[in-house]
Design a protein around this motif. Structure first.
Motif, PDB file in Angstrom:
ATOM      1  N   THR A  10       0.807  -1.270   0.041  1.00  0.00           N
ATOM      2  CA  THR A  10       0.134   0.045   0.028  1.00  0.00           C
ATOM      3  C   THR A  10       0.726   1.216   0.170  1.00  0.00           C
ATOM      4  O   THR A  10       1.778   1.343   0.800  1.00  0.00           O
ATOM      5  N   LYS A  11       0.425   2.109  -0.784  1.00  0.00           N
ATOM      6  CA  LYS A  11       1.062   3.483  -0.843  1.00  0.00           C
ATOM      7  C   LYS A  11       0.316   4.179   0.182  1.00  0.00           C
ATOM      8  O   LYS A  11      -1.069   4.543   0.104  1.00  0.00           O
ATOM      9  N   VAL A  12       0.999   4.926   1.186  1.00  0.00           N
ATOM     10  CA  VAL A  12       0.276   5.491   2.277  1.00  0.00           C
ATOM     11  C   VAL A  12       0.717   7.165   2.333  1.00  0.00           C
ATOM     12  O   VAL A  12       1.928   7.264   2.233  1.00  0.00           O
ATOM     13  N   PHE A  13      -0.412   7.835   2.404  1.00  0.00           N
ATOM     14  CA  PHE A  13      -0.110   9.226   2.536  1.00  0.00           C
ATOM     15  C   PHE A  13      -0.690   9.600   3.840  1.00  0.00           C
ATOM     16  O   PHE A  13      -1.730   9.153   4.387  1.00  0.00           O
ATOM     17  N   CYS A  14       0.178  10.183   4.649  1.00  0.00           N
ATOM     18  CA  CYS A  14      -0.326  10.661   6.095  1.00  0.00           C
ATOM     19  C   CYS A  14      -0.022  12.161   6.204  1.00  0.00           C
ATOM     20  O   CYS A  14       0.745  12.970   5.349  1.00  0.00           O
ATOM     21  N   GLY A  15      -1.000  12.870   6.633  1.00  0.00           N
ATOM     22  CA  GLY A  15      -1.061  14.327   7.033  1.00  0.00           C
ATOM     23  C   GLY A  15      -2.240  14.933   6.555  1.00  0.00           C
ATOM     24  O   GLY A  15      -3.071  14.506   5.889  1.00  0.00           O
ATOM     25  N   SER A  16      -2.488  16.092   7.244  1.00  0.00           N
ATOM     26  CA  SER A  16      -3.322  17.021   6.968  1.00  0.00           C
ATOM     27  C   SER A  16      -3.770  17.189   5.567  1.00  0.00           C
ATOM     28  O   SER A  16      -2.702  17.687   4.716  1.00  0.00           O
ATOM     29  N   ASN A  17      -4.930  17.174   5.091  1.00  0.00           N
ATOM     30  CA  ASN A  17      -5.376  17.402   3.791  1.00  0.00           C
ATOM     31  C   ASN A  17      -4.604  16.431   2.648  1.00  0.00           C
ATOM     32  O   ASN A  17      -4.666  16.629   1.570  1.00  0.00           O
ATOM     33  N   GLU A  21      -4.883  16.526  -1.579  1.00  0.00           N
ATOM     34  CA  GLU A  21      -3.458  17.023  -2.276  1.00  0.00           C
ATOM     35  C   GLU A  21      -2.953  15.792  -3.122  1.00  0.00           C
ATOM     36  O   GLU A  21      -2.009  15.791  -3.936  1.00  0.00           O
ATOM     37  N   GLU A  25      -4.342   9.953  -7.009  1.00  0.00           N
ATOM     38  CA  GLU A  25      -3.994   8.607  -6.683  1.00  0.00           C
ATOM     39  C   GLU A  25      -5.339   7.948  -6.662  1.00  0.00           C
ATOM     40  O   GLU A  25      -5.503   6.610  -6.848  1.00  0.00           O
ATOM     41  N   GLU A 240      -3.517  12.446  15.337  1.00  0.00           N
ATOM     42  CA  GLU A 240      -2.543  12.042  14.548  1.00  0.00           C
ATOM     43  C   GLU A 240      -1.492  10.937  14.867  1.00  0.00           C
ATOM     44  O   GLU A 240      -1.259  10.055  13.961  1.00  0.00           O
ATOM     45  N   TYR A 244      -1.141   7.292  13.067  1.00  0.00           N
ATOM     46  CA  TYR A 244      -0.003   6.570  12.776  1.00  0.00           C
ATOM     47  C   TYR A 244       0.594   5.466  13.339  1.00  0.00           C
ATOM     48  O   TYR A 244       0.964   4.430  12.712  1.00  0.00           O
ATOM     49  N   MET A 247      -1.378   2.621  12.142  1.00  0.00           N
ATOM     50  CA  MET A 247      -0.938   2.107  10.641  1.00  0.00           C
ATOM     51  C   MET A 247       0.428   1.317  10.928  1.00  0.00           C
ATOM     52  O   MET A 247       0.503   0.383  10.231  1.00  0.00           O
ATOM     53  N   LEU A 248       1.396   1.853  11.692  1.00  0.00           N
ATOM     54  CA  LEU A 248       2.649   1.036  12.152  1.00  0.00           C
ATOM     55  C   LEU A 248       2.191  -0.331  12.702  1.00  0.00           C
ATOM     56  O   LEU A 248       2.737  -1.290  12.184  1.00  0.00           O
TER      57      LEU A 248
END
Lengths: 368, 368
Positions: A10-17, A21, A25, A240, A244, A247-248
């Motif tokens: 899995t490609k993971v995007f973390c963070g606000s918004n 952004e 994908e 947050e 995270y 997810m780990l």
């Protein structure tokens, strides 16, 4: 060094918004989306309306299936699979906690394979499932980065899982704002679920140097959140961190799977409707004491990462978070022990487990 | 927490005999293999003959392209792409150090896309590359778990990279026995390359919590190997640790890319034929001193992980491993500084770099 496999699909995007952004994908996954979510979480979290905006702007058609139950049954995912097939969708977006995300994986297979849902448990499918994007709205499941799906099987009176590398979500978006609508109990229960993933992945016969890295880092982060959880301080930073760490912990069990805390906990959920994370949490202190006998070093590493000095302190912390107000009979616990012995994951527990051991852990946890 | 992306597209098998035990992972990739390797490494390491046995037993046809040069040029990968296309292969097996593995990625694209190799640098291709299996025979490149390929571009008098998620090897097999045929200098140079990946990924503007985990764990393991490297004790355990640490460093740069040690090092390789890892290693002490001015904490974390007390001790350790016996003129170093400024990765360095800074690092490293 022992042999091991490492895989993360899995490609993971973390963070606000991060969803807006990186909306490309989502857009590149296909031409028609089938959105899998529950009655509440997708709507309340704001994630569903954000996805709808993105899809509308990109002129991608979609259908919404918001009928995923808590602890989805084979029947529930069969419905979803049929609806998905009829919709003509070519990709899936799962939004929610573990139930919608796990269901999305089953639906991704059932939409393109003409099989009965029970066949999922043996990976009896040949056609590649539809690609999945995952948006967690709880910080607990880790399902957004695993290839596992946990389903409720009434015939077997329990929950069982299937694992197949083709259902790793292609992409996951972790934005803590989508977890802000969780009420206190759900936030706590799901956090305990995630912590349980990290612990059971670490006290696991299939643990590897790689899974250990993820597990310990996850527990380290939980260690910085425990006091806030106990004091119900759910500020954005804590949300947050929990997302995270969850997810780990998902990356951990993507390598190892879980063990007996999950295996026994399934019965508490199936028969007594105790939420999944809470069910694990009620058992974790005795589970740690049980494994301490053969894996003192590893249990101490867990405690150290959590910044706790003993299993007793761990238990006190759990009691601040959750408590058991349900009565269990000896017969019930015997049945749960027997059912848990049938879980494949039981073999992965560091200490070799007997049914009698299971009973003792359940009894000490739930009847003392 | 800052925004970040985490991605790893490669299923990694580590450990003794992992290739044979997981040969189905090769077999399922396709019906005809195109094996990409160098003149020596594939043959000497034993990996090529093992692969041939597996393919023969599975009755999978193959062709061998063992013409990959050190630091492969665009011309070299064009040849490989043409041969691959003519072979009708539907998957690629890369065997070797960074050169064959990086070349395999370029060939996987060129075999199915009718483009000039220079177009690779801008990802100007539309058809999905052939799937790749990677078997490293050095412990340095990390290429087995990255989506990057470094190619030599004579027109630009340097090496340049392209990165595309579709060239992540689908599967990698890390068996330390395949690294045992490396002679002392190659083992040392490639180890320094891997260490440089971990360091440059850690002292990187795009470093994330996830890349930091991999970088620090990689450096921790290098820290346990440095004395053995210096004393030329290449026992199996050390080989295995170096191979694992190199993979972790690969996972690091798969998230971050490299920075100026690589950027400057390319000229030492291009103009003076200094092996890639050694080129980086000659520059690392001054690179650390340079970045220490703005990132004292991070540089100290690097040293601590390596179990070294100071940059001076780091430099002494490097001098036990490698030494420079080549003369460089001021003009040469000015040219290298100018070329390095054009590398995209220069912008990722923690400290904002000027051409004058580059010159000073090169001068102190190579002319003092």
């Amino acid at each position: 060094m022992n042999k091991f496999k490492f895989q993360s699909g899995t490609k993971v995007f973390c963070g606000s918004n991060c969803l807006f952004e990186n909306k490309n994908e989502i857009i590149k996954l296909g031409k028609k989306a089938f959105i899998v979510t529950g009655k509440a979480s997708g709507h309340k979290s704001g994630a569903l309306s954000d996805i709808i905006n993105i899809l509308n702007e990109a002129e991608i058609k979609f259908e919404i299936f918001d009928k995923i139950e808590n602890n989805p049954s084979l029947h529930n995912v069969k419905d979803g699979g049929t609806s998905c097939r009829m919709s003509g969708a070519d990709f899936i977006i799962g939004i929610g906690g573990g139930s919608p995300l796990d269901a999305a994986k089953a639906i991704a297979i059932l939409a393109v394979n003409d099989i009965e849902p029970i066949q999922l448990l043996k990976n009896e499918f040949t056609i590649k499932p539809l690609p999945i994007a995952a948006i967690p709205t709880t910080a607990g499941t880790g399902s957004e980065v695993t290839a596992a799906s946990i389903l409720t099987i009434p015939e077997y009176e329990t929950k069982m899982s299937f694992v197949h590398e083709d259902v790793f979500p292609k992409v996951a978006f972790l934005d803590a704002k989508y977890t802000e609508s969780m009420k206190r109990d759900i936030a706590v229960n799901t956090a305990i679920d995630a912590m349980s993933h990290a612990i059971e992945g670490y006290l696991n016969r299939t643990a590897s140097p790689m899974s250990d890295i993820f597990a310990l880092e996850s527990l380290n982060i939980f260690g910085t959140c425990l006091e806030n959880l106990c004091e119900e301080r759910f500020d954005y930073d804590t949300r947050e961190k929990l997302l995270y760490a969850s997810m780990l912990a998902g990356l951990t069990i993507a390598q190892t799977g879980t063990t007996i805390a999950h295996g026994m906990g399934y019965s508490l959920t199936y028969f007594k409707d105790i939420p999944h994370g809470k069910a694990n949490g009620l058992l974790l202190p005795e589970y740690l004491r049980y494994n301490y006998q053969v894996a003192q070093d590893r249990v101490e590493s867990v405690l150290k990462a959590l910044k706790l000095i003993s299993i007793d302190e761990f238990e006190k912390t759990m009691r601040r978070l959750i408590s058991n107000d349900i009565n269990f009979s000896q017969e019930e616990l015997k049945k749960y022990s027997s059912l848990a012995m049938k879980q494949k994951s039981t073999l992965k527990n560091l200490r070799t487990v007997t049914e009698e051991d299971m009973y003792k852990i359940l009894d000490k946890s739930l009847r003392s």
